[in-house]
Structure formats: C-alpha cells, structure tokens
Design a protein around this motif. Structure first.
Motif, PDB file in Angstrom:
ATOM      1  N   LEU A  54       0.856  -1.186   0.000  1.00 17.50           N
ATOM      2  CA  LEU A  54       0.000   0.000   0.000  1.00 17.50           C
ATOM      3  C   LEU A  54       0.886   1.227   0.000  1.00 17.50           C
ATOM      4  N   MET A  55       0.665   2.117  -0.974  1.00 16.89           N
ATOM      5  CA  MET A  55       1.327   3.405  -1.024  1.00 16.89           C
ATOM      6  C   MET A  55       0.295   4.471  -0.705  1.00 16.89           C
ATOM      7  N   ILE A  56       0.676   5.452   0.085  1.00 16.22           N
ATOM      8  CA  ILE A  56      -0.226   6.566   0.383  1.00 16.22           C
ATOM      9  C   ILE A  56       0.439   7.862  -0.045  1.00 16.22           C
ATOM     10  N   TYR A  57      -0.298   8.648  -0.814  1.00 13.69           N
ATOM     11  CA  TYR A  57       0.122   9.994  -1.196  1.00 13.69           C
ATOM     12  C   TYR A  57      -1.145  10.843  -1.171  1.00 13.69           C
ATOM     13  N   SER A  58      -1.478  11.361   0.000  1.00 15.40           N
ATOM     14  CA  SER A  58      -2.763  12.066   0.119  1.00 15.40           C
ATOM     15  C   SER A  58      -2.795  12.855   1.414  1.00 15.40           C
ATOM     16  N   ASN A  59      -3.855  13.650   1.557  1.00  8.45           N
ATOM     17  CA  ASN A  59      -4.076  14.475   2.748  1.00  8.45           C
ATOM     18  C   ASN A  59      -5.438  14.169   3.361  1.00  8.45           C
ATOM     19  N   HIS A  60      -5.681  12.937   3.730  1.00  7.32           N
ATOM     20  CA  HIS A  60      -6.893  12.583   4.463  1.00  7.32           C
ATOM     21  C   HIS A  60      -6.636  12.822   5.953  1.00  7.32           C
ATOM     22  N   ASP A  61      -7.396  13.732   6.542  1.00  9.09           N
ATOM     23  CA  ASP A  61      -7.127  14.114   7.933  1.00  9.09           C
ATOM     24  C   ASP A  61      -7.462  13.007   8.926  1.00  9.09           C
ATOM     25  N   GLN A  62      -8.584  12.314   8.694  1.00  9.51           N
ATOM     26  CA  GLN A  62      -9.099  11.387   9.681  1.00  9.51           C
ATOM     27  C   GLN A  62      -9.163   9.971   9.121  1.00  9.51           C
ATOM     28  N   ILE A  63      -9.080   9.014  10.009  1.00 13.23           N
ATOM     29  CA  ILE A  63      -9.258   7.607   9.661  1.00 13.23           C
ATOM     30  C   ILE A  63     -10.236   7.008  10.662  1.00 13.23           C
ATOM     31  N   THR A  64     -11.153   6.178  10.183  1.00  8.87           N
ATOM     32  CA  THR A  64     -12.139   5.557  11.066  1.00  8.87           C
ATOM     33  C   THR A  64     -11.488   4.377  11.781  1.00  8.87           C
ATOM     34  N   PRO A  65     -12.068   3.959  12.885  1.00  7.89           N
ATOM     35  CA  PRO A  65     -11.498   2.807  13.605  1.00  7.89           C
ATOM     36  C   PRO A  65     -11.383   1.548  12.744  1.00  7.89           C
ATOM     37  N   SER A  66     -12.391   1.281  11.915  1.00 11.47           N
ATOM     38  CA  SER A  66     -12.333   0.071  11.084  1.00 11.47           C
ATOM     39  C   SER A  66     -11.258   0.195  10.008  1.00 11.47           C
ATOM     40  N   GLN A  67     -11.110   1.386   9.432  1.00 10.79           N
ATOM     41  CA  GLN A  67     -10.062   1.602   8.441  1.00 10.79           C
ATOM     42  C   GLN A  67      -8.681   1.473   9.081  1.00 10.79           C
ATOM     43  N   GLU A  68      -8.555   2.058  10.261  1.00  4.90           N
ATOM     44  CA  GLU A  68      -7.274   1.999  10.969  1.00  4.90           C
ATOM     45  C   GLU A  68      -6.890   0.564  11.268  1.00  4.90           C
ATOM     46  N   LYS A  69      -7.830  -0.210  11.783  1.00  4.69           N
ATOM     47  CA  LYS A  69      -7.534  -1.613  12.118  1.00  4.69           C
ATOM     48  C   LYS A  69      -7.117  -2.398  10.880  1.00  4.69           C
ATOM     49  N   ILE A  73       4.235   1.984   1.909  1.00  2.00           N
ATOM     50  CA  ILE A  73       5.072   2.992   1.267  1.00  2.00           C
ATOM     51  C   ILE A  73       4.402   4.361   1.382  1.00  2.00           C
ATOM     52  N   PRO A  74       4.520   5.042   2.508  1.00  2.00           N
ATOM     53  CA  PRO A  74       3.996   6.412   2.618  1.00  2.00           C
ATOM     54  C   PRO A  74       4.952   7.388   1.937  1.00  2.00           C
ATOM     55  N   VAL A  75       4.409   8.309   1.176  1.00  2.00           N
ATOM     56  CA  VAL A  75       5.221   9.249   0.408  1.00  2.00           C
ATOM     57  C   VAL A  75       4.793  10.678   0.736  1.00  2.00           C
ATOM     58  N   HIS A  76       5.774  11.531   1.061  1.00  2.00           N
ATOM     59  CA  HIS A  76       5.582  12.973   1.211  1.00  2.00           C
ATOM     60  C   HIS A  76       4.434  13.288   2.179  1.00  2.00           C
ATOM     61  N   PRO A 103      -2.493   8.019  16.440  1.00  4.92           N
ATOM     62  CA  PRO A 103      -1.088   7.983  16.877  1.00  4.92           C
ATOM     63  C   PRO A 103      -0.359   6.735  16.382  1.00  4.92           C
ATOM     64  N   GLU A 104      -1.082   5.614  16.274  1.00  2.00           N
ATOM     65  CA  GLU A 104      -0.434   4.381  15.847  1.00  2.00           C
ATOM     66  C   GLU A 104      -0.045   4.444  14.368  1.00  2.00           C
ATOM     67  N   TYR A 105      -0.878   5.125  13.560  1.00  2.00           N
ATOM     68  CA  TYR A 105      -0.515   5.327  12.157  1.00  2.00           C
ATOM     69  C   TYR A 105       0.761   6.153  12.066  1.00  2.00           C
ATOM     70  N   ILE A 106       0.851   7.215  12.860  1.00  2.00           N
ATOM     71  CA  ILE A 106       2.038   8.077  12.842  1.00  2.00           C
ATOM     72  C   ILE A 106       3.269   7.281  13.265  1.00  2.00           C
ATOM     73  N   ASN A 107       3.087   6.431  14.281  1.00  2.00           N
ATOM     74  CA  ASN A 107       4.195   5.591  14.731  1.00  2.00           C
ATOM     75  C   ASN A 107       4.624   4.617  13.628  1.00  2.00           C
ATOM     76  N   MET A 108       3.648   4.075  12.877  1.00  2.00           N
ATOM     77  CA  MET A 108       3.969   3.133  11.807  1.00  2.00           C
ATOM     78  C   MET A 108       4.732   3.842  10.688  1.00  2.00           C
ATOM     79  N   VAL A 109       4.317   5.057  10.344  1.00  2.00           N
ATOM     80  CA  VAL A 109       5.041   5.827   9.326  1.00  2.00           C
ATOM     81  C   VAL A 109       6.462   6.115   9.787  1.00  2.00           C
TER      82      VAL A 109
END
Length: 999
Positions: free
Chosen positions: A91-106, A119-122, A132-138
């Motif tokens: 999964l590559m992410i190149y976007s500005n989505h502010d929020q993530i739902t609990p189901s999406q996050e899991k 592969i997070p980019v920029h 916070p866990e997404y930020i830690n993963m990045v």
C-alpha cells in the motif's frame, strides 16, 4: 514511381522486422513461470490538485509498469478494508486525508503487521492525524515546511533502496518532521546548516516493512529519474519476500524498436520509434487488469485477424467481424472484399477457441453485427445486410439488403454498435459519414448520432445527434441509453429522443448531453500517440455497462467499459444518477497496456459474466487528418504502409472469485429454457431469451411472463430485471396493443412495482390510448420518487391522446422546483404540455422554466463575441470554412480594414464541431494553452471551449456540422496580424490562420 518503390521498401523492412521479433517473443515468453506475478500496489490518493495524486499515479505507473509493478489508484479511504487490501502486495499513500475511522485503521495496521509492504510518500506523513499508531507506523509526522532547491545527502549508500540511485538535487517542500520514531533507519537527509533532517527512512512494523520518503511535492521531483528509482527500490524493498520471489520469476519482455516514418501530431521532440509486435503471451505480461482479476487469451492470429465487432448466439458461441480491408481498401464492386463473419467456438471447455467457422465472407469493411430474425444483421456501408443459415451448416445461405444509404466517404465514420434493444428494435450509432436514404417515399437524412429501426429494416428513426464521430452505445438494465464519441466526449446520455424535441422545435443535438466528469485518460505507456485531445479521450469506442453479477457489486449496472485504443486502455466509466439523468466519474482503468500495439476496440459482457475484449492489435491507430508528409487514402485515412493486417486477439477478463454462470445455452424450442433465460442475472441471457420468444411468437409462454411481472422482489440494486424483460417481451409479442385486457391489466400492475425500472418499463409498453393515460396518472408516476422514471412518464404522456386533465397535472408538475430545475424533466414537460395544452383552457407555459433551444451565445461587453446581432451595416463579408476531415481552415488568411465592420460567415462543412476565435496579436499560444486546459473542465463544452480572457477579441460558438454562423464585429483600430483559431480540444495547433488588419 520512386514514391511507390520507397513505400514497398518500407513495407518489406517492416514485415521482416515484425516477423522476426514476433517469433522471438513467442519463443522466449511462452515458458514463463505460472507462479510468477506482477507486483500489485494500491495507491491511496485524494481528490485535490494540491499534492496532485492523480498525476503522481500516472507518472509512477508509466515508470514502474514495464518492470512488472502495477499501480491501482483510489481516492476512497473506505478501500482500506481487509478484503480489498488482501489483493495487494503493498500500500502506497500519497494524500491528505485528515481522519481515519477505527475500522479503516484496524484494517491498515493489521495489513502491515501481517507482512505486507507500506510505502507512505511525502504528504502521507500528515495523513490520519487522529491515529497515533498510524504516525508511529510511518515513523514520523510532518510538522512544517518551506520550499526550495536542495540536495539529497545519502546516509546509507549500501542499503538496497539506494541501488542505482545517485545523489540528486530537486525543488521540493523542505519538510521538518515531528514525533520521529526511535526505530527508523535513515537513508537520506536534508541538510540545512547544522540541521540534519531525516528525509528517507525505512523501519519495521510487525512483520511488515515501511519505506518513507519526504520527497514528492510535484512534477519537479516526480520526474527526477533518481527519485523515481529511489521510490521503485522502496516498493521492491517493502513488499514481502514471497511476493518479491514471485515477481523475480516474472518474465519482463522488452520490445524491440526501430526507426520508421511516423506521424507526430503532438510535435514531440525526436518523434517516435516503431515498436515491433509481441506475442499474445508477451503482450499479456505488459498488460494490467484489476487485482483479483485475470486476463485469459481466447483466440489470436492466425486463427483470427483484425476483429472489430462481436456478438454471441443463443448457444453461447462467439461471432466476430473481421476486417482486413480497413481502412483504405474500399472496393467499388461489393462482394470482392477480404472481410468476413467468423464463429469462434471452445469445443473442449479449456477456455480457448479451437473451432473457427467462416459464416459469410467477401465483405468490404463491415463494422458491426447483431442477432435478429433468426439470423444476423451486418453493417457494411452503404448497406445493412441480413444473413441467415437455413440448413444448419453454420454457413449463410440467405443474404439480403435491409437498408441502404449509409455514408461511405470515410471508413471510420460509418455505422457501428448494432444492438438488440429492450424495445425489440435494433439500435446503432453512426459517425459523420451519416445517412441519406428514402423511407416510405420520404427522404431521410441525418449525421452522427444514434438511431433505431425495426428488425425488418423498414422503420429507421434518428434519435439524437452527437457532437463527434460516434462509436459507442450501451444500455443499462433499466433501459437507459449511454453513448461515447471521439474527441472529448467519452460518456454521454440520450435524455430525450429527438422526435420528442422536434415537436417543440428543438434541434436533434439537444437530445444527447455530454456527462463525462473528467478529461484525463490514464495510460501506462510513455509513448502516447494521438491526433488531438492530447492525454484525453480522442478515440472513445463502446459504452457497455457491466450488466451481469459475476463481478463485485460495485460493477453491477454502474461501471461502463469505454475503449480508448490510442491510449491502449479500457476505461472504467462510473455512471451514477444525477436528477433524471446521469453523471460519469473517473473509475480509472479496467485494462491498460504498455504494449504499443494493444488496441481495444470493443468490450462486452459475455454469456459467462466475464468481460471480453477485442484487441485490434495495430501500432497504427490514427485515421485522419492526414499528417504532413503522408497522402490520403480511399477510405479517407492517411496512407501508412505500417498499418497491420495480420494480427488480432480476443481476451476475456474474469473475476477470480466469480461463481460460474448457470446458463450455457438456450433452447428456443423449450419454454422452460427461455423462462430461465429471462430470470438470469446476466442481461445477455435475458435479452437473448426475449429475442427468441418474440421472434418465434411464443404466446404459450405468456402466463410465465405474467408471473415474472407480478414478482415484487428486487435485487441488491433495487432492480427486478426479469420483470423488465417480461414486460418488453409481452410488448414484442403484440399483446400490449390494447386488444388484450389481461395483458393490459398485468402491465398496469407493473406501474406500482417497487422497482423504478419496472415502473418505467410498464409505462413505456402500455398502448397509446386513454386507458393507459388514466393508469399512468392514477399511479402517480408524474411524481415518481425516481426522477428517471418520472421523466419517462412525462414523455409517455406526450404520446397519449389529448386530455385537459393531463394538461392540468402537467402544469402542476411544471410548478415544482424539483422539475423545473431538472435538466431533462423541464424540457419533457414542455413537450408534454405542448401536446395537451389545447384542451387545458389556460396558459400551459405558466409556472415552469424551459431552456433555450438554440446555441447562440450572448454578446459580451458590447462586442459581437458569439452572436450575429451587432449594430451597423457590414463593410465587408468574409466567408470561412474548414477543409473536410483535414482539421484546417480552407482560408489561411483574410485582410480587413482597421475600424471597419466585418461580417464573418463561418460555414461548417466539416463533420465535427468547430468554432472561430479571433485573437489579440501574438496571443495564439497563450489562448491555445488556455483552450487545452478548458478541455479538462467537464463544463468546457458548455463554455464552447472559449477561454474567458481579454486576448479573445471575438468568437463564434461551437458550430455543428452542416450549420453556419454569422459573426459581426468591429475590426481593431491597430494594424497588424491577428491570429484566428478553432479552440476545440487540440485543434488550434493546426487549425489556425491570420486576420491581416490594414490601415
């Protein structure tokens, strides 16, 4: 003589080159490891041109594709679910989505933990700020930035992601990060004075691997070869070992290239080289289909050649139209052609055709085929021909001319897309070659657009004019009609057939609306070659919706397949309701190839629920205008000896989790078989069963039709397709002419069906009598909750006997803002009221708003920018016209006197829309660039492709084929050369001239 000798030498060299490469590719790729696969990467972007993820996706797709990496693009965070993510290696992410739902996050966290690549980019480092866990993963979060040019400082030159990557300098955003994880391994830094900012890093997360880089704000970085190599290496490092092992086994064919004389409409520096053809196996390795789908070869050369159209019979056998003669081998004597109709059968059930039967031959450029009346109808301008096998040997022994009068002067502008409609008539499209013939003693003439006719060919009716050469037609399961055309209208909707509009004096071109919601075509080849509408849809063909149930639900009656052979793609046009009509949005691609010969010209849903693709397989796709250095041929296509006549492929695209189709064939002599067909979840079998019942006049089946209509159930989409087809089958059997009370009563019951599509079908099949009018009004369909069905009700009432009560109902409906503001309902009300107002005893036009029926544009700032109405007598009349099919003005210049009043008469004798813009001195490139940008605006056509800028001094609107427009204006007082152009997408570069102003 020297000219023809040169052509012969080029042909011979090309044939030798093609043959050798083809054989080599077949040999080298046929033994590819069956366990190998292309890497599947999902890219999550967003709907914004800031951090323009769509363009980013296109660039990296083209860069990575030939190395066996597929990029699938989405902007929907809901695609972060376990089922969808399981299809992808990374999964590559190149976007500005502010929020993530609990189901999406899991789903996202579990996906990476399980061992998949991330592969997070920029800007991905500022996504999902609530996790916070997404930020830690990045591994960190963006905090602030400035901009500027800076160099990449390599920290770990030996890491695999740096293989082949040189230290590079680029302009980008100078990210500063916060919340940096302790376990990141820094690969590159951005050094600013004493500050060392981590800029590229890797880390682990569970069993998964994460690659992050802060580079990538815009194309200044995206097109940097070292950045692209860094990103590609990052993808290959992040995916797990099993995926990379399979990828390493993948054969990655490298096509051979040679110098050749090729058109360069885009005027690219250096032009193009000729790619040699690939074997079907090698071509498939360079072609992408959606993850969880597979592409299977059904047939190829030498068994088939140049397939242009297809249809299936009731036994599920594929019939194709082959045309070797296309485009310039136009024969004066019919019956001498090389083209043919061929039946392709898979007799052993292995998924590939192994039996090929020529049903009929000696055609010259046939373009379409449809089953009707126990045989097939073939379009072969100037004729439509009926063919039938009467003795069961799969050879046509009946060959009759049905209709004649189809234009022949341009072989890619004739009739196409013949289809059996729900109304039991044959539908089709025609390009600008048009039609001119006699019916019932009356001359009938029309240009590009859509039509239908009864199966005996005796009642041809023009239904709507399109703006461009037209090659696409499709029906929804609710009997909506969708169209595609060349030149920037890849999706259009037939809202109100022109015979209705004629009743209120509205032209046929108002019957069809452009509904496409985007401009760009998304290709995976860097070598895109087009005539015009550059990077957009210049050759859209076909518009078949997915009307079966073997694919995932998001496809059902919603995604249409639009072929773009110049881009080597089959586009997914997502069709969604908009008021009483529809709007299209970008669904990216269904098929995309980096093989520069892959040429999808037809895509249809087959009897098995798979999607079948005809691959024309030709390096040369463009027809006209004739480029510099070439000559025009008899079919109005430029002559190019490199046009191929020896290849052709048929593929089917199958969903890996599809349930096999229950029906393999229908028996026209077995009532239960036919009823089973009407109940099928595949529209092909329903339509085929309907056709067989109607053709055989099987009234014994009527009680079963009544049961289907009375079935009030609906599927997951709210459709009861069996009831829809049963109603039209009753109609086709002649039982809804008003004489059969029971049939009439059952159809009336359909007016209150839970399915809007059934209600629509019921009102459309009722007889044109007062009883039908009473039933429709009693059912309240003038206020139907479904606006598309409401539109159909209003139009049907326009067909029915005059009624004062109906006039009052219509007037009341016209007073509702929901109706007056709807694009199609507002016009339909005008049509219906015009029919019934004679008995109303009141002003039937009160309380509703009707759109104008012409295409004139208002004067702007007192100048004649788009109207014939300008004060003062003309001192001079200038006549301008285009050169037919050349995309040029016949007049390269004209001279006028400064300060005089001029009347410019633009006579559009061409077969597509053009306009004339007169520009300020020296501004052609600036205005042309603005016009190109307008082409990307879904409302660009509404604005006539005229940029709103002071450099545009005067302009006409877009003028339809065979129409004229008078533009009166006062010539500028300053002498000099003022350019004039046509601003239709892509035209201005060659369709231009100069207005010379003298004192």
């Amino acid at each position: 003589m020297k000219k023809y000798l040169a052509i012969f030498v080029i042909c011979l060299a090309a044939i030798i080159n093609f043959k050798g490469t083809f054989i080599n590719d077949t040999k080298s790729n046929s033994l590819a490891d069956p366990k190998s696969h292309r890497l599947e990467i999902l890219l999550l972007g967003h709907k914004s041109e800031h951090h323009f993820s769509e363009k980013f996706a296109e660039i990296i797709s083209q860069q990575f594709f030939k190395n066996g990496i597929n990029i699938s693009y989405t902007t929907d965070p809901d695609d972060l679910n376990a089922d969808n993510l399981s299809k992808y290696d990374g999964l590559m992410i190149y976007s500005n989505h502010d929020q993530i739902t609990p189901s999406q996050e899991k789903a996202l966290l579990d996906y990476v933990k399980s061992g998949k690549g991330f592969i997070p980019v920029h800007c991905a480092s500022f996504c999902f700020q609530n996790s916070p866990e997404y930020i830690n993963m990045v591994g960190g979060q963006f905090k602030t930035h400035k901009t500027g040019d800076f160099a990449a400082t390599i920290v770990d030159k030996k890491h695999p992601v740096m293989k082949g990557v040189n230290a590079f300098t680029t302009w980008d955003e100078t990210y500063v990060h916060d919340k940096i994880a302790k376990d990141i391994h820094v690969i590159t830094e951005r050094v600013e004075g004493d500050h060392h900012e981590p800029y590229t890093w890797v880390k682990k997360y569970g069993k998964g691997k994460v690659f992050y880089t802060a580079y990538g704000h815009d194309q200044r970085t995206w097109k940097n070869p070292d950045f692209l190599k860094l990103l590609e290496n990052g993808v290959l490092w992040a995916v797990n070992d099993a995926a990379k092992k399979d990828w390493n086994k993948l054969a990655k064919p490298t096509a051979e290239y040679s110098d050749a004389k090729l058109p360069n409409y885009e005027k690219r520096p250096g032009g193009f080289q000729l790619q040699a053809p690939l074997s079907p196996e090698a071509s498939q390795l360079m072609t992408q289909v959606p993850a969880d789908f597979k592409m299977e070869l059904f047939a190829s050369e030498p068994d088939i050649l140049k397939p242009i159209a297809m249809a299936w019979d009731e036994r599920g056998r594929l019939w194709i139209v082959e045309t070797i003669d296309y485009p310039n081998t136009v024969r004066d004597v019919k019956g001498e052609g090389q083209d043919r109709i061929k039946i392709c059968e898979d007799t052993n059930g292995d998924g590939k055709a192994d039996k090929f039967t020529i049903f009929a031959d000696k055609f010259n450029i046939p373009t379409s085929i449809v089953f009707a009346n126990g045989g097939v109808i073939i379009s072969q301008a100037p004729d439509f021909i009926f063919l039938k096998d009467t003795d069961g040997d799969d050879k046509a022994d009946v060959r009759e001319k049905l209709i004649t009068g189809w234009g022949t002067f341009d072989t890619h502008a004739g009739p196409s897309n013949l289809r059996y409609g729900l109304d039991n008539q044959v539908w089709g499209t025609v390009g600008y070659s048009g039609f001119k013939g006699t019916f019932g003693g009356q001359e009938l003439k029309f240009g590009q657009g859509v039509y239908h006719f009864t199966k005996d060919g005796k009642n041809l009716e023009f239904l709507g004019a399109t703006s461009n050469n037209t090659w696409g037609l499709g029906f929804s399961e609710n009997n909506d009609v969708l169209i595609s055309t060349a030149n920037n209208t890849h999706s259009a909707f037939l809202g109100i057939p022109s015979p209705y509009l004629a009743k209120i004096g509205v032209a046929p071109n108002k019957a069809v609306d452009k509904i496409d919601g985007h401009y760009a075509m998304h290709v995976v080849t860097k070598n895109l070659r087009q005539v015009d509408v550059f990077n957009g849809f210049t050759a859209a063909a076909g518009h078949s919706l997915y009307t079966a149930r073997n694919f995932p639900k998001e496809y059902w009656n919603r995604i249409a397949f639009v072929n773009e052979p110049t881009g080597r793609v089959v586009h997914q046009a997502v069709i969604e309701p908009k008021g009483s009509g529809f709007a299209e949005k970008d669904g990216w691609n269904f098929v995309a190839s980096a093989d520069e010969w892959f040429g999808p010209v037809a895509t249809e849903v087959g009897p098995d629920g798979s999607v079948w693709v005809l691959d024309w397989y030709n390096f040369i796709i463009q027809h006209n205008p004739t480029p510099p250095g070439f000559e025009n041929g008899k079919g109005n296509a430029y002559i190019n000896p490199l046009r191929d006549r020896t290849h052709g492929r048929i593929y089917k695209i199958t969903y890996n989790k599809a349930v096999p189709s229950k029906i393999k064939s229908l028996d026209k002599n077995n009532d239960q078989s036919l009823i089973g067909g009407l109940k099928s979840d595949n529209m092909f079998w329903r339509t085929t069963a309907q056709r067989l019942i109607v053709e055989s006049g099987k009234k014994s089946i009527v009680p079963e039709l009544y049961k289907l209509i009375r079935d009030k159930s609906v599927d997951a989409l709210g459709i009861n397709p069996g009831a829809i087809h049963a109603l039209w089958t009753l109609h086709g059997l002649g039982l809804l002419d008003g004489s059969n009370t029971e049939a009439f009563g059952v159809a009336v019951e359909g007016l209150s069906h839970p399915s809007a599509g059934v209600r629509k079908a019921a009102l459309q099949v009722l007889p044109a009598n007062s009883a039908a009018l009473a039933a429709i009004t009693k059912a309240g369909l003038l206020n139907d909750a479904n606006l598309n069905t409401r539109l159909a009700a209003i139009l049907r009432i326009a067909d029915l006997p005059e009624s004062a009560e109906a006039a009052k109902e219509l007037q009341a409906a016209a007073g509702l803002s929901q109706n007056s503001e709807d694009r199609w309902i507002s016009v339909a009300l005008k049509v219906a009221i015009a029919k019934h107002e004679k008995t109303a005893g009141a002003d039937a036009h009160a309380g509703h708003v009707m759109p104008a029926g012409d295409n004139k544009m208002p004067a702007k700032d007192g100048q004649a920018k788009g109207t014939a109405d300008a004060a003062g007598k003309a001192d001079q009349v200038i006549k301008i016209s285009p050169i037919v099919n050349a995309m040029k003005f016949a007049q390269k210049s004209f001279t006028v006197k400064a300060g005089s009043t001029v009347e410019l008469v633009f006579d559009n004798i061409d077969f597509m829309q053009h306009n004339v813009l007169i520009l300020q001195k020296g501004s052609m490139d600036k205005v042309g660039a603005a016009a190109d940008k307008m082409a990307q605006d879904p409302k660009g056509a509404e604005k006539q492709y005229v940029p709103n800028m002071p450099e545009v001094l005067f302009h006409t609107p877009l003028v339809n084929p065979e129409e004229s427009f008078k533009l009166r204006f006062k010539v500028p007082a300053v002498a000099g050369d003022y350019p004039f152009i046509c601003s239709f997408p892509g035209h201005w570069r060659i369709m231009n001239g100069v207005m010379k102003v003298t004192k």
